[in-house]
Design a protein around this motif. Structure first.
Motif, short mmCIF file in Angstrom:
data_model
loop_
_atom_site.label_atom_id
_atom_site.label_comp_id
_atom_site.label_asym_id
_atom_site.label_seq_id
_atom_site.Cartn_x
_atom_site.Cartn_y
_atom_site.Cartn_z
N GLN A 27 0.46 -1.19 0.02
CA GLN A 27 -0.19 -0.48 -0.20
C GLN A 27 0.66 1.20 0.14
O GLN A 27 0.30 2.18 0.31
CB GLN A 27 -1.13 -0.13 1.56
N GLY A 28 2.49 1.16 -0.86
CA GLY A 28 3.24 2.59 -0.66
C GLY A 28 1.91 3.47 -1.19
O GLY A 28 2.92 4.94 -0.84
N ASP A 29 1.35 3.21 -1.95
CA ASP A 29 0.56 4.83 -2.78
C ASP A 29 -0.46 5.34 -1.75
O ASP A 29 -0.87 6.71 -1.62
CB ASP A 29 -0.05 4.32 -3.96
N ALA A 30 -1.01 4.99 -0.66
CA ALA A 30 -1.51 5.59 0.55
C ALA A 30 -0.98 6.26 0.76
O ALA A 30 -1.69 7.09 1.58
CB ALA A 30 -2.14 4.43 1.61
N ILE A 31 -0.23 6.87 1.34
CA ILE A 31 0.74 7.27 2.10
C ILE A 31 0.75 9.07 1.43
O ILE A 31 1.25 10.04 1.94
CB ILE A 31 1.53 6.98 2.89
N VAL A 32 1.15 8.67 -0.63
CA VAL A 32 0.73 9.94 -1.17
C VAL A 32 0.57 11.39 -0.50
O VAL A 32 0.66 12.30 -0.89
CB VAL A 32 0.53 9.81 -2.56
N PRO A 33 -1.45 10.84 -0.84
CA PRO A 33 -1.88 11.74 -0.07
C PRO A 33 -1.73 13.05 1.22
O PRO A 33 -1.63 14.11 0.74
CB PRO A 33 -3.27 11.66 -0.32
N GLY A 34 -1.52 12.31 1.96
CA GLY A 34 -1.16 12.51 3.10
C GLY A 34 0.18 13.61 3.17
O GLY A 34 0.70 14.76 3.84
N ILE A 35 1.13 13.26 2.82
CA ILE A 35 2.26 13.76 2.97
C ILE A 35 2.40 14.89 1.82
O ILE A 35 2.80 16.50 2.05
CB ILE A 35 3.67 12.75 2.05
N ALA A 36 1.63 14.42 0.37
CA ALA A 36 1.48 15.50 -0.65
C ALA A 36 0.45 17.17 0.21
O ALA A 36 1.38 18.26 0.42
CB ALA A 36 0.37 15.64 -2.15
N ALA A 37 0.43 16.52 1.42
CA ALA A 37 -0.74 17.77 2.04
C ALA A 37 -0.08 18.66 3.62
O ALA A 37 -0.57 19.54 3.31
CB ALA A 37 -2.20 17.11 2.74
N LEU A 38 0.81 18.00 3.97
CA LEU A 38 2.35 17.89 4.68
C LEU A 38 2.74 19.26 3.72
O LEU A 38 3.22 19.75 4.43
CB LEU A 38 2.52 16.54 5.08
#
Length: 207
Positions: A27-38
């Motif tokens: 699920q590596g792609d699951a963290i992309v939105p959170g990091i992008a928002a950060l």
């Protein structure tokens, strides 16, 4: 906004570590939105991103060892070395930083794993050196000179590059916060051991 002495370290958020990539994290792609928002929030005044950047004949690739398969462990220069599928080859699409993140806010993009003979999990040090030591990348000095005393770590993979980076940050004298929910592992079977290693390293785990 965090204090000026706190930095965010985003480790290896690259397509090859996403589902469908050469070396996918779960699920590596699951963290992309959170990091992008950060990053978009600009809560951190100092942001560092790392980029795995291997030559095509990198020693960590199983393809470079006749008769060996990915995920086998061999002795290399007197150290245990996991052999990986070819990944994050310099200039390849899989080695790019994830395009869904606004990297323009990054103050430094550090490429690692560029030495053909040495693997590099950590953002701070190579895995090993010719005389047994672990050569520094220079990141600790760069952060110290900017007055950074605390580092928050996220990215891929939780059980390798993010873990090693967090451990080396602590060894280098920084307070470290590990943003667990903004990481994903190569294998979730390693999660318990990862948490133990973080606690033993004096690292705060968030999430």
């Amino acid at each position: 906004m965090y204090a000026a002495d706190v930095a965010l370290l985003v480790v290896d958020l690259q397509p090859d570590f996403m589902p469908g990539g050469a070396l996918p994290c779960q699920q590596g792609d699951a963290i992309v939105p959170g990091i992008a928002a950060l990053l978009a929030s600009r809560h951190y005044r100092t942001v560092v991103a790392t980029q795995d950047w291997h030559p095509a004949d990198h020693v960590s690739f199983a393809s470079q060892h006749a008769g060996r398969a990915p995920f086998e462990v061999i002795d290399l220069h007197g150290h245990a070395q996991t052999l990986w599928p070819d990944h994050c080859v310099q200039g390849s699409p899989g080695a790019a930083l994830d395009p869904r993140v606004g990297w323009d806010v990054a103050d430094l993009i550090l490429r690692k794993g560029t030495d053909q003979q040495v693997d590099s999990y950590s953002a701070f040090r190579e895995n090993h050196g010719p005389r047994g030591g672990r050569p520094a990348t220079g990141l600790a000095g760069w952060l110290h000179e900017r007055g950074i005393t605390e580092v928050h770590v996220c990215g891929l993979a939780r059980d390798y590059c993010v873990l090693w980076s967090a451990q080396d940050a602590a060894i280098s004298g920084f307070r470290v916060r590990f943003l667990w929910e903004l990481t994903r592992p190569v294998s979730s079977a390693n999660d318990a051991a990862t948490r133990i290693a973080l606690v033993e390293g004096g690292i705060e785990v968030v999430g």
